[in-house]
Design an enzyme around this catalytic site. Structure first.
Site, PDB file in Angstrom:
ATOM      1  N   TYR A  57      -6.557   5.846   4.670  1.00  0.00           N
ATOM      2  CA  TYR A  57      -6.532   4.687   4.045  1.00  0.00           C
ATOM      3  C   TYR A  57      -5.068   3.601   4.612  1.00  0.00           C
ATOM      4  O   TYR A  57      -6.539   2.323   3.776  1.00  0.00           O
ATOM      5  CB  TYR A  57      -6.148   5.230   2.323  1.00  0.00           C
ATOM      6  N   GLU A  67       0.482  -0.813   0.125  1.00  0.00           N
ATOM      7  CA  GLU A  67       0.264   0.130  -0.082  1.00  0.00           C
ATOM      8  C   GLU A  67       0.908   1.472  -0.269  1.00  0.00           C
ATOM      9  O   GLU A  67       0.088   2.244  -0.670  1.00  0.00           O
ATOM     10  CB  GLU A  67      -0.902   0.025   1.067  1.00  0.00           C
ATOM     11  N   ASP A  74     -10.136   3.821  -1.920  1.00  0.00           N
ATOM     12  CA  ASP A  74      -9.027   4.963  -2.762  1.00  0.00           C
ATOM     13  C   ASP A  74      -9.617   5.278  -3.885  1.00  0.00           C
ATOM     14  O   ASP A  74     -10.750   5.544  -4.426  1.00  0.00           O
ATOM     15  CB  ASP A  74      -7.930   3.906  -3.044  1.00  0.00           C
TER      16      ASP A  74
END
Ligand code: SF4
Length: 368
Positions: free
Chosen positions: A133, A44, A151
């Site tokens: 996130y 990520e 996202d």
């Protein structure tokens, strides 16, 4: 928004699509198996501002060199920055290393450890470089929790599916509320990944594949003829332009003169050619050979290198010199070294500069 919409969301259709068409990625596992938190976190962080195809070889290289977060924490920062070279946004690599050290020293080396509890997202956000996130992604994908993970792909899909006409970024709150309202109990780790893959493959930014889309019957943007208008993007303002000058010196061994940039600031901690102007917001600077780090027969190349950063565009002039013997420093603050050119160790801007300079150096050297 709310319950009525959540009841009509085609969750089963989404999972059906994902089972057939979801991507197999090296950091991914399918429910009921959960991916390693180290792998989810690493991927990520790499995926911020970078596409999947670019990230895969970097992810494989990192996990080969540093199979666990403890291995990464024990690695010298310079090695991590060198392995990151080319991925851009180098603050991410420095934060990655800081976070690894924090997990290794303060969390007992266990990324998950005690952090699987209901407040996992809040705990994870204490790590450098981990925002809402990424924390949500780790909690959902690695811990199997019902966390909100939105996202850009999911923003686009939900803006269309729920016909959210509020412009971004204000729409983010509405999108997160929609997400929370329809979160399924089943397959919580697959859910965000299925949404992202679906948005990436079907509900694409341009020319989404509405014909045959398994959401078409209930998609509100399609019903209202709004697909092309959603999501409503913020108005773009042109990026300011900066001008700078880089000095590429090559000695008679074919080595190039590099220095390591300070840890703080743009391209922090990365190997670079000496330059002037990159940190200045003034676009109209007078930059020339007289600002070189040491005396040499500097030649200003005709074409500057153009490079775009998040907040500004850069026009980088290049000065090139062939050096014999030991140069006399002009600027005291440049502490550099000579090294064989290894573009893979340089950040993208410096690679571009070296490419332009090397093209002028190709035999015979004097041809420039
Ligand atoms: S119908 Fe079109 S706009 Fe709606 S979700 Fe499917 S691809 Fe996206």
């Amino acid at each position: 928004m709310g319950n009525q919409k959540s009841q009509t969301f085609p969750t089963a259709a989404l999972f059906g699509w994902y089972d057939k068409h979801g991507r197999d990625l090296p950091w991914r596992r399918r429910w009921p198996y959960l991916a390693s938190a180290y792998h989810v976190w690493l991927s990520e962080i790499m995926l911020q501002q970078t596409v999947v195809a670019t990230v895969i070889p970097y992810f494989l290289d990192f996990t080969r060199r540093w199979p666990t977060i403890n291995d990464l924490a024990s690695a010298p920062l310079d090695d991590v920055l060198a392995a990151w070279a080319g991925l851009g946004y180098y603050a991410r690599a420095r934060n990655l290393h800081k976070a690894a050290v924090m997990v290794a020293t303060e969390w007992g080396g266990q990324f998950s450890g005690d952090h699987r509890h209901a407040n996992a997202v809040a705990d994870l956000r204490a790590l450098p470089g981990v925002g809402p996130y990424t924390a949500g992604a780790i909690a959902a994908i690695a811990f199997g929790q019902q966390a909100v993970v939105v996202d850009g792909n999911i923003e686009r899909l939900f803006s269309r599916y729920f016909a959210i006409t509020t412009p971004l970024p204000a729409a983010k709150t509405e999108i997160a509320a929609a997400y929370a309202a329809i979160l399924p109990v089943d397959r919580p780790s697959d859910w965000p990944q299925a949404l992202m893959d679906f948005a990436n493959a079907v509900c694409t930014p341009k020319q989404p594949l509405c014909d045959g889309c398994c959401f078409a019957e209930s998609c509100q943007a399609l019903a209202r003829g709004l697909v092309d208008q959603l999501p409503v993007k913020p108005v773009k303002t042109p990026k300011p332009v900066r001008r700078a000058i880089a000095f590429v010196a090559v000695n008679d061994q074919g080595d190039i003169f590099l220095h390591r940039r300070p840890n703080q600031g743009l391209l922090g901690g990365m190997l670079a050619f000496p330059e002037i102007g990159l940190a200045s917001k003034q676009a109209d600077q007078n930059l020339d050979q007289t600002m070189a780090p040491f005396a040499a027969d500097w030649v200003l190349l005709d074409e500057p290198v153009l490079h775009v950063f998040t907040h500004f565009a850069l026009e980088m002039k290049i000065c090139l010199a062939s050096i014999e013997g030991t140069p006399q420093p002009i600027a005291d603050d440049i502490k550099g070294h000579w090294a064989k050119p290894r573009p893979a160790d340089l950040p993208s801007l410096m690679r571009k500069i070296w490419k332009a300079a090397a093209a002028m150096l190709l035999p015979p050297h004097a041809s420039r």
